[in-house]
Design a protein around this motif. Structure first.
Motif, PDB file in Angstrom:
ATOM      1  N   ASP A   1       8.572   9.467  -4.397  1.00  0.00           N
ATOM      2  CA  ASP A   1       9.703  10.368  -5.023  1.00  0.00           C
ATOM      3  C   ASP A   1       9.104  11.713  -5.205  1.00  0.00           C
ATOM      4  OD1 ASP A   1      11.385   8.110  -4.371  1.00  0.00           O
ATOM      5  OD2 ASP A   1      11.542   7.384  -6.719  1.00  0.00           O
ATOM      6  N   THR A   2       8.026  11.969  -4.894  1.00  0.00           N
ATOM      7  CA  THR A   2       7.374  13.425  -5.240  1.00  0.00           C
ATOM      8  C   THR A   2       7.524  14.170  -3.909  1.00  0.00           C
ATOM      9  OG1 THR A   2       5.941  12.716  -6.592  1.00  0.00           O
ATOM     10  CG2 THR A   2       5.262  14.575  -5.465  1.00  0.00           C
ATOM     11  N   PRO A   3       8.380  15.331  -4.029  1.00  0.00           N
ATOM     12  CA  PRO A   3       8.684  16.278  -2.744  1.00  0.00           C
ATOM     13  C   PRO A   3       7.365  17.022  -2.197  1.00  0.00           C
ATOM     14  CG  PRO A   3       9.562  17.116  -4.731  1.00  0.00           C
ATOM     15  CD  PRO A   3       8.930  15.661  -5.322  1.00  0.00           C
ATOM     16  N   ARG A   4       6.331  16.488  -1.996  1.00  0.00           N
ATOM     17  CA  ARG A   4       5.269  17.038  -1.675  1.00  0.00           C
ATOM     18  C   ARG A   4       4.306  16.329  -0.778  1.00  0.00           C
ATOM     19  NH1 ARG A   4       3.713  22.483  -3.953  1.00  0.00           N
ATOM     20  NH2 ARG A   4       2.501  22.368  -2.178  1.00  0.00           N
ATOM     21  N   ALA A   5       3.502  16.800  -0.049  1.00  0.00           N
ATOM     22  CA  ALA A   5       2.537  15.779   0.722  1.00  0.00           C
ATOM     23  C   ALA A   5       1.143  15.932  -0.133  1.00  0.00           C
ATOM     24  CB  ALA A   5       2.054  16.902   1.830  1.00  0.00           C
ATOM     25  N   VAL A   6       0.957  14.465  -0.747  1.00  0.00           N
ATOM     26  CA  VAL A   6      -0.089  14.116  -1.705  1.00  0.00           C
ATOM     27  C   VAL A   6      -0.819  13.021  -1.060  1.00  0.00           C
ATOM     28  CG1 VAL A   6      -0.609  13.515  -4.038  1.00  0.00           C
ATOM     29  CG2 VAL A   6       1.555  15.004  -3.437  1.00  0.00           C
TER      30      VAL A   6
ATOM     31  N   ILE B   1      -5.551  14.613  -3.004  1.00  0.00           N
ATOM     32  CA  ILE B   1      -5.291  16.005  -2.315  1.00  0.00           C
ATOM     33  C   ILE B   1      -3.760  16.299  -2.345  1.00  0.00           C
ATOM     34  CG2 ILE B   1      -5.625  17.072  -0.199  1.00  0.00           C
ATOM     35  CD1 ILE B   1      -7.846  14.097  -0.398  1.00  0.00           C
ATOM     36  N   ILE B   2      -3.645  17.601  -2.864  1.00  0.00           N
ATOM     37  CA  ILE B   2      -2.269  17.807  -2.839  1.00  0.00           C
ATOM     38  C   ILE B   2      -2.106  18.942  -1.701  1.00  0.00           C
ATOM     39  CG2 ILE B   2      -2.394  19.646  -4.618  1.00  0.00           C
ATOM     40  CD1 ILE B   2       0.437  19.232  -5.174  1.00  0.00           C
ATOM     41  N   LYS B   3      -1.319  18.978  -0.744  1.00  0.00           N
ATOM     42  CA  LYS B   3      -1.327  20.057   0.237  1.00  0.00           C
ATOM     43  C   LYS B   3      -0.314  21.148   0.157  1.00  0.00           C
ATOM     44  CE  LYS B   3      -3.489  17.165   3.799  1.00  0.00           C
ATOM     45  NZ  LYS B   3      -3.577  16.715   5.206  1.00  0.00           N
ATOM     46  N   GLY B   4      -0.640  22.402   0.589  1.00  0.00           N
ATOM     47  CA  GLY B   4       0.153  23.324   0.581  1.00  0.00           C
ATOM     48  C   GLY B   4       0.125  24.311  -0.660  1.00  0.00           C
TER      49      GLY B   4
ATOM     50  N   LEU C   1       0.917  -1.168   0.120  1.00  0.00           N
ATOM     51  CA  LEU C   1       0.085   0.055   0.025  1.00  0.00           C
ATOM     52  C   LEU C   1       0.889   1.171  -0.019  1.00  0.00           C
ATOM     53  CD1 LEU C   1      -3.037   0.997   0.234  1.00  0.00           C
ATOM     54  CD2 LEU C   1      -2.479   0.933   2.822  1.00  0.00           C
ATOM     55  N   LEU C   2       0.834   1.907  -1.090  1.00  0.00           N
ATOM     56  CA  LEU C   2       1.759   2.951  -1.182  1.00  0.00           C
ATOM     57  C   LEU C   2       0.912   4.280  -1.416  1.00  0.00           C
ATOM     58  CD1 LEU C   2       4.502   4.536  -1.598  1.00  0.00           C
ATOM     59  CD2 LEU C   2       4.162   4.096  -3.866  1.00  0.00           C
ATOM     60  N   THR C   3       1.159   5.462  -0.972  1.00  0.00           N
ATOM     61  CA  THR C   3       0.316   6.692  -1.350  1.00  0.00           C
ATOM     62  C   THR C   3       1.338   7.746  -1.229  1.00  0.00           C
ATOM     63  OG1 THR C   3      -0.365   7.033   0.740  1.00  0.00           O
ATOM     64  CG2 THR C   3      -1.677   5.726  -0.807  1.00  0.00           C
ATOM     65  N   SER C   4       0.745   8.517  -0.133  1.00  0.00           N
ATOM     66  CA  SER C   4       1.000   9.845  -0.029  1.00  0.00           C
ATOM     67  C   SER C   4       1.543  10.330   1.453  1.00  0.00           C
ATOM     68  CB  SER C   4      -0.119  10.595  -0.192  1.00  0.00           C
ATOM     69  OG  SER C   4      -1.048  10.198   0.769  1.00  0.00           O
TER      70      SER C   4
END
Length: 759
Positions: free
Chosen positions: A76-81, A156-159, A17-20
């Motif tokens: 590897d995405t440098p954001r809270a998603v 949902i992308i945060k920030g 289970l991978l996500t965010s």
């Protein structure tokens, strides 16, 4: 990794289970469909066991965002998603966007009124995101209440993230991903029944046409009351057909249409107990600022007067071409029309009748609006190398035109809420034509017999946006990556307002051009872990809502510059236990500067002089603790502050106050356990601390803990039964806070039995 002992080669393998950042992604629909094909060819016994597993447990699997702007995996995405797939939607028995977003900590909801439409108004990390909701990557204009019967996942992308979503996006953005035709044959049907007159039916049918095309149809009908609220009623239906030609070809085109229609009796909420200003002679009657204490089923609305009718129509054509080199070109053309028509009771409008006259003024908040949106968007994605650097790139443009027409209702006879000579001063019940209700045990069936007429104070608005964007993830070997993104927007909006009483006409317009950026550096000490630092920005011009939201264009702000926001974030994401469990965390600071503030109170001229700040910590966990036990959830800590309230006496006292709809602490958990191959049990916990309704920190709603339960049993390979109990303890809590007048009461204990058929 070891599969569950009863799984077969044809079953859905419980990989990971991978996500965010907050972790809620599980099995993808595409993987589900592919597995269904394999099951169809399996021996009968294997098929039976596979279908049982599929219907009762949540399997884990690597998952990614649908947006081409994400040029790396979520790990590897440098954001809270956060990605919420349909399995979570189904297991939690969520039927609306608000229901789904409840599973994500750090998100709250604001209430509507007349000028601010009654619809979805999520706050992400303390910032209003009503105008930052997308459907399939295209902005979803207008304040509306969104269904999820045709939704495959929600992202949902945060920030601050205007580089991704354009204007707004101060706290983040939400993207709803629609169901699309698949290379599979299946029919899923669901019938749900429950207390509070709950009845809901859905059908999801996918059919292959030849070898390279497919058709999909989603249908929904829903009717329910709100448990223990003695009045609110909701009924809606929807249909969403889609057709893809060229599923496996270099060129493909998808035609889709979506229709949703609702006819509701909206909830009227409960007034705050401190309606009087400090300078009022009645100020000593004020309470501490929370909603007045009345029974949970207290409903101040009028069934003969109140209604909310919404209609959404959306058609799209998506063309995709895959080049031999691996590059992909996609073009989307979308036309949508949304209508929102309502009259609903806003209880007492902070007049204080319940303290002085013993009643609640049934103020009528009204709106009749229609918004159309025509958007054309293209993106090009691909990979290439320059020297020793590997690039994953995405570039595109967006052209959109949005037009809104709105007005209010003229109501006759009409009564004010004035303490001396308004409805409640005249008397409750028939004396004031039922415009005043008793505080305790109001009757929603009072025989109101007034007249309604549309067209009061009409306003028309037009909004045009032209945008260009570019993203690139550069990999410097296996351990380092740099993510860069930029977006340019040219934004023009214009409004024409008519005042019916005087015949006066006023015009306002704003033109803003702005650049926004996304920069992130990723360090991967091992393949299954990443540590990142991120900087992102957003721009919020006057009229960001295109005329149908909480942040509109007016003569008081049409000459102002966009508000500017930036986010500094450091975080980490790890896949552990043979990639069965993902742990995430981040620390961030979001600042909005150049904020619009009123110079002399509500409705006065605005200037760019405010500054807001949120410092936060987020933790997430998701995956399989054992072969049978799935768990995901998260915790959010938000420390908000009004750093600079702006000049003037009206603003001075607000310096240092907390931001509205920003809970200091929130926590969510959803977990399931496969007791047997056929039986799964589960439950959820949603915890939120106190939130303020107004920036002066005088109106507030208490914190709460809500508990849910779920059990699912696979009767056979085609039929399963799922039972949900929402708000198990029948907690009396508030799920929406308005700035000035009232808060909305959440539903009481709700029990639902679902019969799920799949073939």
């Amino acid at each position: 990794m070891t599969d569950l002992k009863w799984s077969t080669a044809q079953a859905l393998a419980p990989t990971r289970l991978l996500t965010s950042t907050l972790g809620v992604a599980m099995l993808t629909h595409a993987v589900d469909a592919a597995a269904a094909d394999k099951v169809a060819d399996a021996p009968d016994d294997s098929r039976r066991r596979a279908h049982a597993l599929e219907s009762v447990r949540v399997s884990a699997n690597t998952y990614t965002s649908s947006s081409p702007k994400f040029t790396a995996s979520l790990l590897d995405t440098p954001r809270a998603v956060t990605v919420i797939p349909r399995e979570i939607i189904q297991q939690t028995e969520a039927t609306s966007l608000q229901d789904v977003l409840r599973t994500v900590p750090g998100i709250t909801f604001g209430a509507g009124e007349g000028g601010n439409p009654n619809g979805d108004r999520p706050f992400i990390r303390g910032f209003d995101s009503e105008s930052s909701i997308l459907v399939d990557g295209i902005r979803s204009s207008a304040g509306q209440q969104r269904e999820v019967f045709d939704i495959d996942q929600i992202e949902i992308i945060k920030g601050p993230s205007s580089a991704y979503g354009g204007r707004g996006s101060v706290g983040g953005g939400i993207n709803m991903v629609s169901k699309a035709p698949l290379d599979a044959e299946f029919l899923h049907a669901n019938l749900g029944i429950g207390n509070a007159a709950y009845t809901r039916g859905t059908v999801d049918w996918n059919h292959r046409i030849g070898r390279d095309s497919a058709f999909r149809l989603a249908v929904m009908g829903n009717k329910n009351h709100t448990a223990d609220r003695n009045g609110p009623e909701y009924q809606r239906w929807g249909i969403a057909p889609s057709l893809t030609l060229g599923l496996h070809s270099a060129d493909s085109v998808t035609f889709s249409y979506y229709h949703l229609q609702s006819d509701d009796q909206p909830d009227s909420g409960i007034p705050y107990n401190n309606p009087f200003a400090a300078s009022s002679p009645n100020a000593s009657l004020n309470g501490n600022g929370k909603p007045i204490r009345v029974p949970h089923n207290t409903y101040y609305g009028l069934n003969d007067r109140d209604f909310q009718r919404q209609k959404t129509d959306l058609g799209s054509i998506i063309y995709k071409h895959s080049f031999d080199s691996g590059w992909v070109l996609r073009n989307s053309t979308v036309f949508s029309r949304f209508a929102n028509d309502y009259v609903w009771t806003q209880p007492d409008d902070s007049q204080g009748n319940f303290l002085v006259n013993g009643g609640v003024w049934r103020r009528a908040n009204t709106r009749s609006s229609s918004t159309t949106n025509l958007t054309n968007q293209s993106d090009l994605t691909g990979q290439f190398d320059t020297g020793g650097i590997h690039h994953s790139m995405a570039a595109g443009y967006e052209l959109s035109n949005e037009n809104t027409s709105r007005s209010s209702y003229r109501i006759s006879p009409s009564y004010t809420g004035a303490l001396a000579n308004g409805a409640c001063a005249i008397g409750q019940g028939a004396a004031a034509d039922y415009w005043c209700a008793p505080v305790i045990s109001p009757n929603p069936n009072d025989p109101w017999q007034g007249e309604l007429a549309k067209g009061l104070n009409p306003v028309s608005l037009s909004t045009r946006t032209r945008s260009l964007w570019l993203f690139d993830t550069m990999e410097f070997g296996p351990m380092w990556a740099l993510n860069l993104g930029a977006r340019y927007d040219d934004f023009r909006t214009r409004s024409v307002s008519h005042t019916s009483a005087s015949g006066a006409v006023s015009q306002a317009r704003n033109h803003a051009s702005f650049m926004n950026y996304q920069t992130g550096l990723v360090f991967k000490p091992v393949e299954t872990g990443s540590i990142y630092a991120n900087w992102g920005t957003s721009s919020n011009p006057p009229g960001v809502d295109a005329g149908n939201g909480a942040d509109g264009l007016a003569l008081t702000n049409d000459d102002l510059k966009p508000e500017s926001s930036r986010n500094l974030e450091v975080g980490t994401k790890w896949d552990l236990l043979d990639r069965r469990l993902t742990l995430t965390g981040d620390v961030f600071r979001t600042e909005k500067s150049n904020a619009r503030v009123n110079t002399a109170g509500r409705g006065s001229d605005q200037i760019n002089a405010g500054k807001y700040r949120v410092d936060g910590v987020e933790l997430g966990f998701n995956g399989r603790l054992t072969d049978h036990w799935n768990v995901f959830g998260g915790y959010s800590y938000l420390k908000s502050k009004l750093v600079e309230p702006g000049p003037g006496v009206a603003n001075a006292g607000n310096k240092g106050k907390q931001m509205t709809n920003t809970p200091r602490n929130s926590f969510t958990l959803w977990t399931t356990y496969a007791v047997t191959p056929a039986l799964t049990i589960g439950g959820g916990a949603y915890v939120m601390s106190k939130v303020w309704g107004d920036i002066a920190n005088t109106k507030w709603v208490p914190g709460y803990t809500r508990l849910d339960l779920m059990a699912s049993y696979a009767v056979n390979r085609n039929l399963s039964v799922q039972v949900n109990i929402q708000n198990l303890t029948n907690k009396y809590y508030f799920d929406k806070a308005y700035a000035a007048h009232y808060a909305t009461v959440a539903a009481g204990r709700t029990g639902i039995v679902n019969f799920n058929y799949q073939f």
